[in-house]
Design an enzyme around this catalytic site. Structure first.
Site, short mmCIF file in Angstrom:
data_model
loop_
_atom_site.label_atom_id
_atom_site.label_comp_id
_atom_site.label_asym_id
_atom_site.label_seq_id
_atom_site.Cartn_x
_atom_site.Cartn_y
_atom_site.Cartn_z
N ASP A 213 32.88 -17.20 -6.71
CA ASP A 213 32.04 -18.30 -6.23
C ASP A 213 31.72 -18.09 -4.75
O ASP A 213 32.57 -17.67 -3.97
CB ASP A 213 32.82 -19.62 -6.41
CG ASP A 213 31.98 -20.84 -6.12
OD1 ASP A 213 30.93 -21.02 -6.75
OD2 ASP A 213 32.38 -21.65 -5.25
N GLU A 272 28.57 -14.44 -6.83
CA GLU A 272 27.44 -15.32 -6.55
C GLU A 272 27.05 -15.03 -5.10
O GLU A 272 27.70 -15.49 -4.17
CB GLU A 272 27.85 -16.79 -6.69
CG GLU A 272 26.69 -17.74 -6.43
CD GLU A 272 27.11 -19.16 -6.04
OE1 GLU A 272 26.30 -20.06 -6.25
OE2 GLU A 272 28.22 -19.37 -5.53
C1 GLC Z 1 28.69 -22.45 -6.19
C2 GLC Z 1 28.77 -23.10 -7.54
C3 GLC Z 1 28.42 -24.55 -7.38
C4 GLC Z 1 29.41 -25.18 -6.44
C5 GLC Z 1 29.45 -24.45 -5.12
C6 GLC Z 1 30.62 -24.86 -4.31
O1 GLC Z 1 27.42 -22.45 -5.67
O2 GLC Z 1 27.93 -22.43 -8.44
O3 GLC Z 1 28.40 -25.22 -8.61
O4 GLC Z 1 29.05 -26.51 -6.23
O5 GLC Z 1 29.59 -23.06 -5.32
O6 GLC Z 1 31.82 -24.37 -4.85
#
Ligand code: GLC
Length: 529
Positions: A213, A272
């Protein structure tokens, strides 16, 4: 490509937002036993792996992205035994399992943060997070001008209570997301050691991959300088850099992740990777000694327009190729408006989403599907009182948040639970979902689910699905057509407004019927070989 032959280089991964997938105990929230009971469906669908959104204990403010214990399972979702059972069963169904890891922040209910709150400024407990005195005469202003991704300032001030019961203002702490998600301090060795423990924990439990994440987070600009892109600063071009994200030291975190994973056979990490300055910096995340894969936002952000889609594909392939990594294709996830709504109104959106699914699944690399898109689910406009995403409150009710893509899946039958739950679903399921149940769509050869099953079957079994680049064909205005290099597979998309002739080849699959004279109608894609 240096990853040829690795399972994750061409896999189709299905994202399960656990609390919205299947509820086994009637409390209205999906759980691990629910996922376990639906593995047959995933096998039938034809995906190679499932990615579970965070399963860790969490106060649920950001539904698991606010973690209190990264090495436990949230009782709302089940137990570690349930997870072990799920992994074993998934493997028996030929499915690999990815779990989400959240290294950038914890919950404010994590024992570390609770200890930090009750410790003094300058203490080792506070050193695991970013605590600072405020600015202004009485420390009444935040330490810098950073904004939270969800809206509002990225700092919250604590109130301390003295032994005699009087309260006084204390330091501020940094949270790039909600106030309940304090950012960890990645200059603290304890934070590194804890992540390493978590990575080993999951690998030892038999998971096949990790989704990292906010992989562009963790490291902050040294000294936490003001964000000069905010109002009040005169922007100077080389200062338009986001001091919150994509700072060079973050790559050491990814080197740690990679070094741990390299000790286990066949494990991978997908990041991500969001806020980066350019594709060269993006490619840095998938260097040989960093993450195996990273999401690139170009295709999912592209408008439904042939030129924009083609540019997004070229950009993504070039960026991944420059690092020797496979491209990751995705149109959707739990943070985005569902494609069936995003791509257009009325019947246009669903038709375009079906067409774009064929485009994404024809491309070289790996594809990530978000649960429910295979049913063509629309995004749901929820009444304000039903909204749970913190974005809604933190944006001062200007951003409705992401709940519309998180409404539970309709499996069969009637509302209110449509086979998702025997209780009351945690977000209300709209009547429109009744016509989109998985059970009905399995029976209907023209359903979106049948299209996905057919596409995934072809992708897996047809010999034309190889070649790690694309060659573009000339195509009428509003259309695109490409062939996988060294292969016969052609994908054509008509994003224009009148039917067009198909490129040469035998039609394998179309996202909607061809016209009577065999032409490709608007908002339709075709695979040929
Ligand atoms: C990422 C996740 C999202 C979350 C954020 C904070 O972007 O995909 O859902 O709110 O991280 O952890």
């Amino acid at each position: 490509m240096r990853h040829d032959g690795q399972w994750w280089a061409e896999a189709v991964v299905y994202q399960v937002y656990v609390r919205s997938f299947a509820d086994s105990d009637g409390d209205g929230v999906g759980d691990l036993a629910g996922v376990r009971s639906r593995l047959g469906y995933l096998e039938l669908l034809g995906v190679d792996a499932l990615w579970l959104s965070p399963v860790n204990p969490s106060p649920g403010l950001d539904h698991g992205y606010d973690v209190t214990d990264p090495r436990e399972v949230d009782p709302l979702l089940g137990t570690l035994d349930d997870l072990d059972g799920l992994i074993t069963d998934a493997h028996a169904h030929g499915l690999r399992v990815l779990v989400d890891v959240v290294p950038n922040h914890t919950s404010d209910q994590h024992e570390w943060f609770r200890a930090a709150v009750s410790s003094a400024p300058g203490s080792p407990e506070r050193a695991r997070y970013h605590f600072r005195p405020g600015r202004g005469d009485r420390g009444e202003q935040p330490p810098n001008n950073w904004q939270s991704v969800f809206g509002g300032p990225a700092w919250t001030r604590l109130t301390a209570t003295d032994e005699d019961g009087t309260s006084r203002p204390d330091e501020w702490y940094l949270h790039l997301f909600a106030p309940g998600q304090p950012d960890l301090n990645w200059e603290n060795p304890e934070v590194w050691a804890d992540l390493e423990k978590t990575l080993r924990f999951w690998c030892d439990r038999g998971v096949d991959g990790l989704r990292i994440d906010v992989a562009h987070g963790m490291a902050k600009a040294a000294g936490l300088p003001d964000d000069r892109r905010q109002p009040g600063w005169t922007p100077v071009s080389d200062e338009l850099v986001d001091p919150r994200f994509d700072q060079d030291p973050v790559h050491d975190v990814h080197r740690l992740i990679r070094a741990v994973l390299d000790h286990y056979p066949d494990r991978m990490a997908v990041g991500e990777v969001g806020t980066v300055r350019d594709d060269a910096r993006w490619a840095g995340y998938v260097r040989r000694d960093e993450l195996h894969l990273a999401f690139h936002s170009a295709l999912r952000d592209a408008a439904y327009d042939a030129v924009a889609v083609r540019e997004a594909i070229d950009r993504t392939l070039a960026a991944a190729g420059s690092a020797g990594a496979p491209a990751v294709w995705t149109l959707s996830n739990h943070d985005l408006v569902r494609p069936a709504t995003r791509y257009g109104e009325g019947a246009d959106g669903p038709a375009r989403a079906r067409a774009m699914a064929l485009v994404a699944l024809a491309l070289p690399g790996t594809a990530y599907l978000y649960h429910g898109d295979e049913l063509g689910l629309p995004d749901v406009e929820l009444p304000a009182e039903a909204r749970q995403d913190p974005t809604w409150e933190l944006s001062g009710h200007t951003d409705p948040g992401r709940d519309g893509a998180r409404v539970p899946l309709p499996w069969e039958g009637e509302g209110p639970g449509y086979g998702f739950t025997t209780g009351t679903p945690w977000l209300p399921m709209p009547e429109a979902y009744g016509a989109l149940t998985a059970a009905d769509q399995l029976e209907d050869p023209n359903s979106t689910l049948s299209l996905y099953r057919h596409a995934l079957d072809l992708r897996r079994s047809h010999p034309a699905f190889h070649g790690d680049q694309v060659e573009w064909f000339g195509a009428p205005a509003g259309c695109l057509a490409f062939r996988r290099t060294g292969s016969t597979l052609v994908c054509a998309l008509n994003a224009g407004d009148r039917p067009v002739p198909l490129p040469p080849g035998d039609v394998l699959l179309t996202s909607a019927p061809l016209t009577d004279c065999g032409e490709l109608p608007p908002d339709t894609a075709a695979w040929l070989a």
